[in-house]
Design a protein around this motif. Structure first.
Motif, short mmCIF file in Angstrom:
data_model
loop_
_atom_site.label_atom_id
_atom_site.label_comp_id
_atom_site.label_asym_id
_atom_site.label_seq_id
_atom_site.Cartn_x
_atom_site.Cartn_y
_atom_site.Cartn_z
N TYR A 241 0.75 -1.27 -0.14
CA TYR A 241 0.15 -0.46 -0.04
C TYR A 241 0.79 1.37 0.28
O TYR A 241 1.95 1.30 0.92
N ASP A 242 0.57 2.56 -0.58
CA ASP A 242 1.20 3.37 -0.80
C ASP A 242 0.27 4.63 -0.98
O ASP A 242 -0.07 4.71 -2.09
N ASP A 243 0.24 5.13 0.01
CA ASP A 243 -0.11 6.74 0.30
C ASP A 243 -0.28 7.22 -0.46
O ASP A 243 -0.85 8.63 -1.00
N ASN A 244 0.87 7.77 -1.05
CA ASN A 244 1.50 8.46 -1.88
C ASN A 244 1.85 8.38 -3.41
O ASN A 244 2.10 9.47 -4.78
N SER A 245 0.29 7.53 -3.72
CA SER A 245 0.71 6.91 -5.47
C SER A 245 -0.96 6.91 -5.48
O SER A 245 -1.56 6.66 -4.75
N SER A 246 -0.61 7.20 -6.97
CA SER A 246 -1.89 7.30 -6.91
C SER A 246 -2.47 5.77 -7.40
O SER A 246 -3.99 5.88 -6.76
N ASN A 247 -1.81 4.85 -7.48
CA ASN A 247 -2.40 3.28 -7.53
C ASN A 247 -1.88 3.01 -6.19
O ASN A 247 -1.00 2.64 -5.55
N ILE A 248 -2.87 3.33 -5.22
CA ILE A 248 -2.72 3.05 -3.82
C ILE A 248 -2.56 1.51 -3.42
O ILE A 248 -1.89 1.12 -2.20
N PHE A 249 -2.49 0.26 -4.43
CA PHE A 249 -2.04 -1.28 -4.01
C PHE A 249 -1.94 -1.25 -5.13
O PHE A 249 -1.60 -1.56 -6.38
N ASP A 250 -0.33 -2.25 -4.73
CA ASP A 250 0.40 -2.85 -5.32
C ASP A 250 1.39 -3.75 -5.39
O ASP A 250 1.16 -4.32 -4.24
#
Length: 317
Positions: A241-250
């Protein structure tokens, strides 16, 4: 009744609606909504759950309710209250409802999330009151009714210490009551034109939403946890999970989504799967190694191993 036909209770802004569930073929749900809102806001619905959160009460001997057939009404001759939906909340908490514990009947009134955006069956997340033997009380969010990942802090007489938004103000009247029969938290609105409700959503957040006719659509008043990264098991196995990305899940390199429907339904608990099985036991296979990923929060109940070098870690898989 066909799609989106309604049962209206006279002189109230509430309607009971029959609607199709797009996730399940030939399956319908029952929803309770506020008919004054464009579009209709479903404050709660029931598909696999046979209950709703509008305060439906059978109490008097001359209550008249409209039937499914136009211009037809049914008269209910009931003199005693035998059931109240506020005692059986689903994922939504409305003004006037009590959220807590009935000590006499040992009944816990809690919120339980939907499984996903379309499936109202019982989900993984719950919001409930936890009573401490020493007399203090706090509200908690749990995953699978077993793992606590957020708490409101104890009541200090004015608010819960970790949720200053729940302090008495000129918009909402918040009240915490504790006596020998029950312990509960409730709220009301000073301005009747302001619509508001709490909901625990399928991503594990508890949210308070508000609506004014001059400010549409529904607005977020507050939410906890503030970051979805603090929701237990939000990303599932191997998910990132990345709070700072438009794609929060990867998924990390070498992994792929467990299911494509995760993106559409906004539920990531399935996590990621390996694209290819590990080759550790195959002497002819390529070597396996750890992937370095920065800025990672340690999981609950982590296990640590001592290794003299990065190469040595490969033998600990």
């Amino acid at each position: 009744m066909t799609s989106y036909e309604v049962l209206l209770q006279p002189l109230t802004p509430i309607q009971l609606t029959l609607f199709p569930n797009p996730s399940f073929w030939r399956r319908w749900g029952v929803g309770v909504g506020a008919r004054i809102l464009p579009p209709l806001k479903m404050v709660n619905s029931s598909n696999n759950r046979a209950r709703v959160s509008l305060n439906l009460v059978a109490i008097s001997s001359a209550h008249v309710f409209p039937c499914a057939i136009p211009n037809q009404y049914t008269k209910l001759n009931i003199s005693t209250k035998f059931w109240e939906s506020f005692d059986h909340p689903t994922d939504t908490w409305l003004p006037g409802a009590k959220l807590g514990v009935d000590k006499a009947g040992k009944v816990l009134k809690q919120l339980i999330s939907w499984t996903d955006l379309e499936d109202p069956s019982l989900g993984l997340f719950s919001f409930s009151l936890r009573l401490d033997p020493n007399g203090s009380s706090e509200y908690i969010l749990e995953w699978n009714r077993s793992q606590v990942y957020w708490s409101s802090g104890v009541w200090d007489g004015n608010t819960f210490v970790f949720v200053p938004e729940l302090k008495l103000n000129n918009v909402f009247n918040f009240s915490f009551v504790s006596n020998e029969n029950e312990t509960y938290f409730t709220y009301s609105r000073f301005d009747a034109s302001l619509m508001s409700h709490f909901v625990i959503n399928s991503t594990g957040q508890i949210q308070q939403l508000t609506w004014l006719s001059s400010v549409q659509p529904w607005g977020l008043f507050w939410a906890q946890p503030a970051s979805l990264s603090n929701v237990y098991a939000f990303c599932g196995p191997f998910g990132i999970y990345d709070d700072n990305s438009s794609n929060i899940f990867d998924c990390p390199k070498g992994f792929e989504l467990f299911s494509d429907t995760q993106t559409r339904l906004n539920v990531w608990s399935g996590g990621c799967l390996r694209k290819h099985p590990l080759q550790c036991g195959n002497l002819n296979g390529k070597g396996e190694w750890f992937l370095k990923i920065p800025n990672i929060k340690f999981p609950v109940n982590l296990k640590a191993y001592l290794a003299v070098s990065a190469r040595r870690c490969n033998w600990l898989v």
